[in-house]
Design a protein around this motif. Structure first.
Motif, PDB file in Angstrom:
ATOM      1  N   LEU A   1       0.847  -1.190   0.000  1.00 57.52           N
ATOM      2  CA  LEU A   1       0.000   0.000   0.000  1.00 57.52           C
ATOM      3  C   LEU A   1       0.879   1.236   0.000  1.00 57.52           C
ATOM      4  N   GLU A   2       0.686   2.100  -0.991  1.00 57.50           N
ATOM      5  CA  GLU A   2       1.440   3.346  -1.072  1.00 57.50           C
ATOM      6  C   GLU A   2       0.475   4.473  -1.405  1.00 57.50           C
ATOM      7  N   LEU A   3       0.360   5.433  -0.489  1.00 56.31           N
ATOM      8  CA  LEU A   3      -0.513   6.590  -0.687  1.00 56.31           C
ATOM      9  C   LEU A   3       0.309   7.845  -0.444  1.00 56.31           C
ATOM     10  N   ALA A   4       0.508   8.632  -1.490  1.00 56.85           N
ATOM     11  CA  ALA A   4       1.300   9.860  -1.364  1.00 56.85           C
ATOM     12  C   ALA A   4       0.594  10.979  -2.108  1.00 56.85           C
ATOM     13  N   TYR A   5       0.374  12.076  -1.420  1.00 57.36           N
ATOM     14  CA  TYR A   5      -0.290  13.229  -2.018  1.00 57.36           C
ATOM     15  C   TYR A   5       0.728  14.132  -2.702  1.00 57.36           C
ATOM     16  N   SER A   6       0.229  14.937  -3.623  1.00 52.66           N
ATOM     17  CA  SER A   6       1.076  15.983  -4.169  1.00 52.66           C
ATOM     18  C   SER A   6       1.423  16.943  -3.035  1.00 52.66           C
ATOM     19  N   TYR A   7       2.461  17.748  -3.236  1.00 47.85           N
ATOM     20  CA  TYR A   7       2.985  18.549  -2.135  1.00 47.85           C
ATOM     21  C   TYR A   7       1.931  19.468  -1.534  1.00 47.85           C
ATOM     22  N   GLU A   8       0.952  19.930  -2.354  1.00 48.32           N
ATOM     23  CA  GLU A   8      -0.088  20.825  -1.846  1.00 48.32           C
ATOM     24  C   GLU A   8      -1.012  20.116  -0.854  1.00 48.32           C
ATOM     25  N   GLY A   9      -1.013  18.775  -0.892  1.00 50.47           N
ATOM     26  CA  GLY A   9      -1.936  18.038  -0.050  1.00 50.47           C
ATOM     27  C   GLY A   9      -1.349  17.537   1.237  1.00 50.47           C
ATOM     28  N   ARG A  10      -0.224  18.130   1.663  1.00 53.44           N
ATOM     29  CA  ARG A  10       0.442  17.599   2.856  1.00 53.44           C
ATOM     30  C   ARG A  10      -0.368  17.794   4.131  1.00 53.44           C
ATOM     31  N   GLY A  11      -1.468  18.576   4.062  1.00 54.24           N
ATOM     32  CA  GLY A  11      -2.329  18.727   5.224  1.00 54.24           C
ATOM     33  C   GLY A  11      -3.502  17.767   5.226  1.00 54.24           C
ATOM     34  N   THR A  12      -3.634  16.929   4.212  1.00 53.73           N
ATOM     35  CA  THR A  12      -4.746  15.996   4.119  1.00 53.73           C
ATOM     36  C   THR A  12      -4.559  14.846   5.107  1.00 53.73           C
ATOM     37  N   THR A  13      -5.597  14.555   5.884  1.00 55.19           N
ATOM     38  CA  THR A  13      -5.535  13.510   6.909  1.00 55.19           C
ATOM     39  C   THR A  13      -6.039  12.187   6.346  1.00 55.19           C
ATOM     40  N   LEU A  14      -5.262  11.146   6.512  1.00 53.58           N
ATOM     41  CA  LEU A  14      -5.684   9.820   6.074  1.00 53.58           C
ATOM     42  C   LEU A  14      -6.802   9.303   6.976  1.00 53.58           C
ATOM     43  N   PRO A  15      -7.737   8.537   6.434  1.00 53.31           N
ATOM     44  CA  PRO A  15      -8.839   8.019   7.254  1.00 53.31           C
ATOM     45  C   PRO A  15      -8.337   6.973   8.242  1.00 53.31           C
ATOM     46  N   PRO A  16      -8.821   6.993   9.493  1.00 56.55           N
ATOM     47  CA  PRO A  16      -8.380   6.006  10.497  1.00 56.55           C
ATOM     48  C   PRO A  16      -8.665   4.575  10.080  1.00 56.55           C
ATOM     49  N   SER A  17      -9.744   4.361   9.319  1.00 57.43           N
ATOM     50  CA  SER A  17     -10.110   3.002   8.925  1.00 57.43           C
ATOM     51  C   SER A  17      -9.029   2.343   8.081  1.00 57.43           C
ATOM     52  N   LEU A  18      -8.223   3.163   7.410  1.00 55.95           N
ATOM     53  CA  LEU A  18      -7.178   2.638   6.544  1.00 55.95           C
ATOM     54  C   LEU A  18      -6.213   1.734   7.307  1.00 55.95           C
ATOM     55  N   PHE A  19      -5.994   2.009   8.577  1.00 52.87           N
ATOM     56  CA  PHE A  19      -4.977   1.303   9.353  1.00 52.87           C
ATOM     57  C   PHE A  19      -5.508   0.040  10.028  1.00 52.87           C
ATOM     58  N   ARG A  20      -6.746  -0.343   9.662  1.00 55.76           N
ATOM     59  CA  ARG A  20      -7.317  -1.558  10.264  1.00 55.76           C
ATOM     60  C   ARG A  20      -7.943  -2.476   9.227  1.00 55.76           C
ATOM     61  N   LEU A  21      -7.660  -2.216   7.939  1.00 56.37           N
ATOM     62  CA  LEU A  21      -8.358  -2.940   6.883  1.00 56.37           C
ATOM     63  C   LEU A  21      -7.490  -3.942   6.132  1.00 56.37           C
ATOM     64  N   ALA A  22      -6.184  -4.006   6.439  1.00 53.35           N
ATOM     65  CA  ALA A  22      -5.274  -4.813   5.633  1.00 53.35           C
ATOM     66  C   ALA A  22      -4.474  -5.770   6.517  1.00 53.35           C
ATOM     67  N   PRO A  23      -5.025  -6.905   6.886  1.00 55.11           N
ATOM     68  CA  PRO A  23      -4.335  -7.813   7.811  1.00 55.11           C
ATOM     69  C   PRO A  23      -3.119  -8.508   7.199  1.00 55.11           C
ATOM     70  N   ALA A  24      -3.019  -8.566   5.848  1.00 53.38           N
ATOM     71  CA  ALA A  24      -1.901  -9.255   5.211  1.00 53.38           C
ATOM     72  C   ALA A  24      -0.841  -8.287   4.686  1.00 53.38           C
ATOM     73  N   LEU A  25      -0.946  -7.004   5.016  1.00 55.71           N
ATOM     74  CA  LEU A  25      -0.058  -5.986   4.459  1.00 55.71           C
ATOM     75  C   LEU A  25       1.396  -6.239   4.843  1.00 55.71           C
ATOM     76  N   ARG A  26       2.302  -6.160   3.839  1.00 55.60           N
ATOM     77  CA  ARG A  26       3.740  -6.355   4.068  1.00 55.60           C
ATOM     78  C   ARG A  26       4.531  -5.058   3.905  1.00 55.60           C
ATOM     79  N   VAL A  27       4.103  -4.200   2.973  1.00 50.73           N
ATOM     80  CA  VAL A  27       4.841  -2.974   2.643  1.00 50.73           C
ATOM     81  C   VAL A  27       3.871  -1.801   2.651  1.00 50.73           C
ATOM     82  N   ALA A  28       4.238  -0.701   3.346  1.00 52.42           N
ATOM     83  CA  ALA A  28       3.385   0.488   3.388  1.00 52.42           C
ATOM     84  C   ALA A  28       4.242   1.738   3.287  1.00 52.42           C
ATOM     85  N   ARG A  29       3.749   2.726   2.521  1.00 52.93           N
ATOM     86  CA  ARG A  29       4.411   4.025   2.407  1.00 52.93           C
ATOM     87  C   ARG A  29       3.349   5.104   2.371  1.00 52.93           C
TER      88      ARG A  29
END
Length: 490
Positions: A139-167
């Motif tokens: 899983l890799e989620l990166a915003y353009s530089y203007e979006g550095r204030g955008t908050t990722l949803p909390p649900s994102l961190f509980r939905l991927a039990p098999a995740l190996r790589v994250a950025r």
């Protein structure tokens, strides 16, 4: 004719035979599960184009594990991402969206620019909630530089039990975060805004984490790392902007890391950082250390701006050390050798400013100091790594004149088990120049009869970054693989 026959067989739902005169179509004979795996390993654009081959391929692409990856340099628009996700019913294997454009909240007509609020991105939440993420591995989620204030949803961190790589890049991590990544091995935080509490939650929610890259993140004054599984840390503090007179210092504290074997301080020349290593009993690789590190603590030993303030603790586990812009200050380097008595490989980027100062008339005091550089180590206080362990020394950028020759000659005359000394040159100065260097460096008087000198010329700029070695644990010595990128042997 062969292409037409092949297309007919892929399109068929029945196993195909090999009639007389027909070319065998091995792809059509593969089970749907195997074809689905092949399609999921293709780049996203090529995988999607397989739908044009046949009805069977269209069905296979829709149910195969999704590989949604925009890292081909062109990216995907929001409409394309939505269309891909709505047309795909299978689980997701990789999702890499690296240039997400934030949604502006309003337009400031007085300044003729869009305004972005520090708000969550509902699109990400909607996209990922609509997916089966039980098999998601990357899983890799990166915003353009203007979006550095955008908050990722909390649900994102509980939905991927098999995740190996994250950025995650150019965004905010939500407060009161609960992280459940039981199998995550690699984590990168790039220009992320987060709090101390959130960082602790991230580490505690990744019980199998092996490599961690912290790159120019803000909001946390001190990153405290405790992990029983972590093997590699890469750390880059934010660069000070021009005209920034603040004294903000970003600190990395390795409190308890029993498996840590590499600590990579990357591009610290222009930042301001403190690094403390309290407990890392297996640490073998350290660098690049530079003047951008205001303080380095190894146990109770302290270096300030690369100068030893106290030498009370040694780290005998360390085998590889890289120093950035420290030479030809032999006193500074010698103190590092004292701190790491079992050092085997030493990499030094020489400071061109010191060489320029050496030849400037208004810098005569520095020239006199450097002229007193000793040829031999003290017999009364021998340095263990010079006596027993140091096998390789690599220097760049080397011009072969003045104090840099004295600096290099010290290792030739004192490293008793030295096997190779490498020099990175800006140009090929010719055979005669290299022969003169052998004399200047007193190769005939070398302390180790096995020592060989190797000169390399700079040829091209590879633009490779050392930070990739934070996660690539297959490379035993990252500096041995990258220090002379762009150089060719003479």
């Amino acid at each position: 004719m062969a292409t037409t026959a092949s297309n007919r067989r892929i399109d068929s739902d029945e196993p195909s035979g090999t009639g007389s005169g027909d070319c065998a179509d091995f792809i059509s004979n593969l089970p749907d599960e195997v074809l689905g795996t092949v399609v999921s390993l293709l780049p996203t654009r090529e995988g999607g184009r397989t739908q044009a081959l046949s009805r069977r391929c269209r069905r296979i692409w829709r149910v195969a594990p999704l590989n949604l990856d925009d890292r081909d340099g062109r990216g995907f628009s929001e409409k394309v991402v939505t269309r891909i996700l709505s047309g795909h019913i299978g689980s997701a294997r990789r999702i890499a969206l690296t240039r997400i454009c934030p949604l502006p909240s309003r337009y400031d007509y007085s300044k003729h620019r869009e305004i972005y609020d520090d708000a969550g991105d509902g699109r990400i939440d909607e996209w990922l909630r609509s997916r089966d993420l039980s098999l998601l591995q990357e899983l890799e989620l990166a915003y353009s530089y203007e979006g550095r204030g955008t908050t990722l949803p909390p649900s994102l961190f509980r939905l991927a039990p098999a995740l190996r790589v994250a950025r995650f890049g150019c965004c905010r991590l939500p407060p009161n975060l609960a992280v459940d990544f039981p199998h995550l091995q690699q984590l990168t935080l790039h220009r992320v805004t987060l709090t101390d509490e959130t960082f602790r939650a991230v580490l505690s929610g990744c019980p199998t984490l092996e490599s961690l890259l912290l790159e120019k993140n803000v909001g946390v004054g001190c990153f405290r790392v405790s992990s029983p599984t972590l093997r590699s840390i890469g750390f880059v503090s934010p660069c000070k902007q021009q005209g920034d007179d603040t004294d903000d210092v970003h600190e990395l504290v390795v409190e308890d890391a029993p498996c840590l074997d590499r600590l990579l301080s990357l591009s610290q020349k222009y930042g301001s950082a403190i690094i403390r290593v309290i407990w890392a009993p297996k640490l073998e690789i350290l660098g690049l250390l530079s003047y951008g590190i205001s303080q380095l603590h190894i146990g109770t030993t302290v270096f300030q701006k690369m100068i030893a303030v106290s030498l009370t603790t040694t780290m005998p586990t360390l085998k590889v050390l890289a120093l950035d812009y420290v030479g030809p200050d032999l006193d500074a380097v010698h103190n590092f050798l004292k701190c790491f008595p079992c050092l085997e490989s030493l990499y030094i980027i020489l400071d061109p400013r010191r060489f320029e100062h050496t030849y400037c008339e208004n810098k005569l005091p520095l020239l006199k100091k450097m002229e007193n550089m000793p040829k031999y180590a003290s017999l009364d206080d021998p340095t263990e790594c010079l006596e027993l362990h140091l096998k390789k020394v690599a220097l760049k950028v080397y011009y072969g004149r003045g104090v840099e020759v004295d600096f290099a000659r010290f290792f030739v005359l004192n490293a008793k088990v030295l096997q190779k000394m490498e020099f990175g040159l800006v140009d090929d100065f010719g055979d005669e120049w290299r022969a003169i260097q052998n004399m200047k460096l007193q190769l005939e008087d070398r302390a180790s009869h096995d020592a060989q000198l190797e000169f390399k010329r700079f040829s091209w700029n590879t633009f490779k970054e050392n930070k990739k070695h934070t996660h690539d644990l297959s490379i035993a010595n990252p500096f041995g693989a990258s220090f002379f990128d762009g150089y060719v042997s003479l």
